[in-house]
Design an enzyme around this catalytic site. Structure first.
Site, PDB file in Angstrom:
ATOM      1  N   LEU A  46      -1.180  -5.161 -12.737  1.00 51.91           N
ATOM      2  CA  LEU A  46      -1.901  -4.796 -11.522  1.00 51.91           C
ATOM      3  C   LEU A  46      -1.613  -3.344 -11.146  1.00 51.91           C
ATOM      4  O   LEU A  46      -2.527  -2.595 -10.804  1.00 51.91           O
ATOM      5  CB  LEU A  46      -1.516  -5.716 -10.355  1.00 51.91           C
ATOM      6  CG  LEU A  46      -2.107  -5.319  -9.005  1.00 51.91           C
ATOM      7  CD1 LEU A  46      -3.631  -5.439  -9.018  1.00 51.91           C
ATOM      8  CD2 LEU A  46      -1.497  -6.139  -7.887  1.00 51.91           C
ATOM      9  N   HIS A  47      -0.358  -2.947 -11.237  1.00 51.73           N
ATOM     10  CA  HIS A  47       0.018  -1.565 -10.913  1.00 51.73           C
ATOM     11  C   HIS A  47      -0.757  -0.578 -11.783  1.00 51.73           C
ATOM     12  O   HIS A  47      -1.307   0.407 -11.282  1.00 51.73           O
ATOM     13  CB  HIS A  47       1.522  -1.377 -11.089  1.00 51.73           C
ATOM     14  CG  HIS A  47       1.968   0.045 -11.102  1.00 51.73           C
ATOM     15  ND1 HIS A  47       1.725   0.924 -10.053  1.00 51.73           N
ATOM     16  CD2 HIS A  47       2.629   0.765 -12.035  1.00 51.73           C
ATOM     17  CE1 HIS A  47       2.227   2.104 -10.351  1.00 51.73           C
ATOM     18  NE2 HIS A  47       2.773   2.039 -11.546  1.00 51.73           N
ATOM     19  N   ARG A  48      -0.826  -0.848 -13.079  1.00 49.87           N
ATOM     20  CA  ARG A  48      -1.565   0.056 -13.971  1.00 49.87           C
ATOM     21  C   ARG A  48      -3.051   0.083 -13.615  1.00 49.87           C
ATOM     22  O   ARG A  48      -3.683   1.138 -13.617  1.00 49.87           O
ATOM     23  CB  ARG A  48      -1.350  -0.339 -15.425  1.00 49.87           C
ATOM     24  CG  ARG A  48       0.060  -0.010 -15.927  1.00 49.87           C
ATOM     25  CD  ARG A  48       0.195  -0.164 -17.426  1.00 49.87           C
ATOM     26  NE  ARG A  48       0.057  -1.530 -17.894  1.00 49.87           N
ATOM     27  CZ  ARG A  48       1.052  -2.430 -17.911  1.00 49.87           C
ATOM     28  NH1 ARG A  48       2.249  -2.101 -17.473  1.00 49.87           N
ATOM     29  NH2 ARG A  48       0.844  -3.642 -18.371  1.00 49.87           N
ATOM     30  N   TYR A  85       2.272  -8.298 -12.166  1.00 47.37           N
ATOM     31  CA  TYR A  85       2.359  -7.203 -11.196  1.00 47.37           C
ATOM     32  C   TYR A  85       2.363  -5.843 -11.886  1.00 47.37           C
ATOM     33  O   TYR A  85       1.776  -4.887 -11.385  1.00 47.37           O
ATOM     34  CB  TYR A  85       3.600  -7.385 -10.319  1.00 47.37           C
ATOM     35  CG  TYR A  85       3.548  -6.591  -9.039  1.00 47.37           C
ATOM     36  CD1 TYR A  85       2.578  -6.846  -8.067  1.00 47.37           C
ATOM     37  CD2 TYR A  85       4.467  -5.592  -8.784  1.00 47.37           C
ATOM     38  CE1 TYR A  85       2.530  -6.117  -6.895  1.00 47.37           C
ATOM     39  CE2 TYR A  85       4.427  -4.860  -7.610  1.00 47.37           C
ATOM     40  CZ  TYR A  85       3.451  -5.129  -6.665  1.00 47.37           C
ATOM     41  OH  TYR A  85       3.405  -4.401  -5.508  1.00 47.37           O
ATOM     42  N   ALA A 122      -3.554   2.023 -10.366  1.00 46.04           N
ATOM     43  CA  ALA A 122      -3.377   3.463 -10.604  1.00 46.04           C
ATOM     44  C   ALA A 122      -4.650   4.056 -11.193  1.00 46.04           C
ATOM     45  O   ALA A 122      -4.969   5.220 -10.955  1.00 46.04           O
ATOM     46  CB  ALA A 122      -2.192   3.708 -11.531  1.00 46.04           C
TER      47      ALA A 122
END
Length: 181
Positions: A28-30, A25, A33
């Site tokens: 995925l966030h990076r 996760y 973004a």
């Protein structure tokens, strides 16, 4: 939201699935973004008290293709299994997946004790009650401050009506729904 990709965390004798899901996760966030422009949402079909071992990405085919071409799963390929980009089944409902933030944080309670608003014993009791939040969560590192924080998620009950909106860099939304099947 007519396509999806499933990413399953594989069982591993050395690493618990919660640790691998946190790493997945965070990556995925990076990636969202960098690549995402508010059009990719997430759901957790096997969530319970923990997020589970399956992350489902929802978007149009083009957005998912752009994301998956970024090779953002590098380093986790031995621990995950990704499906192909697939069409959402004909029969499905809609679900909203959003962030839930507890009103009381440890930092807020420390400040309240320091200024004398509450006693230390009361703060400890409130902190224990806060820890009883039943939502699944990820333990992440803030990119801006470097501090660890829990990101609590809430998957609302499936509904018939879809709602539109944009998604944040965690794939969550306060307005939009994603397909639930």
């Amino acid at each position: 939201m007519d396509h999806y990709v499933d990413i399953a965390v594989l069982p591993d004798p050395e690493f618990p699935s919660t640790m691998l899901m946190n790493a997945l996760y965070a990556k995925l966030h990076r990636a969202l973004a960098t690549v995402g422009s508010g059009e990719i949402g997430v759901s957790f079909p096997r969530a319970g008290k923990a997020p589970g071992d399956l992350l489902r990405l929802h978007a149009g085919k083009d957005a998912l293709t752009r994301l998956m071409e970024q090779n953002w799963l590098r380093g986790l390929n031995d621990y995950t299994c990704s499906s192909q980009i697939s069409e959402v089944p004909a029969e499905y409902r809609h679900i909203q997946v959003k962030r839930v933030q507890p009103k009381l944080t440890a930092a807020r309670l420390r400040r309240a004790v320091k200024r004398g608003s509450i006693l230390e014993e009361e703060a400890e009791k409130l902190l224990m009650e806060r820890s009883l939040l039943k939502n699944p969560f990820f333990q992440l590192n803030s990119q801006s401050t470097g501090q660890r924080f829990p990101l609590f998620i809430q998957q609302q009950k499936p509904q018939v009506e879809a709602r539109t909106g944009s998604f944040n860099s965690y794939g969550l939304s306060d307005q939009a729904t994603v397909p639930w099947f």
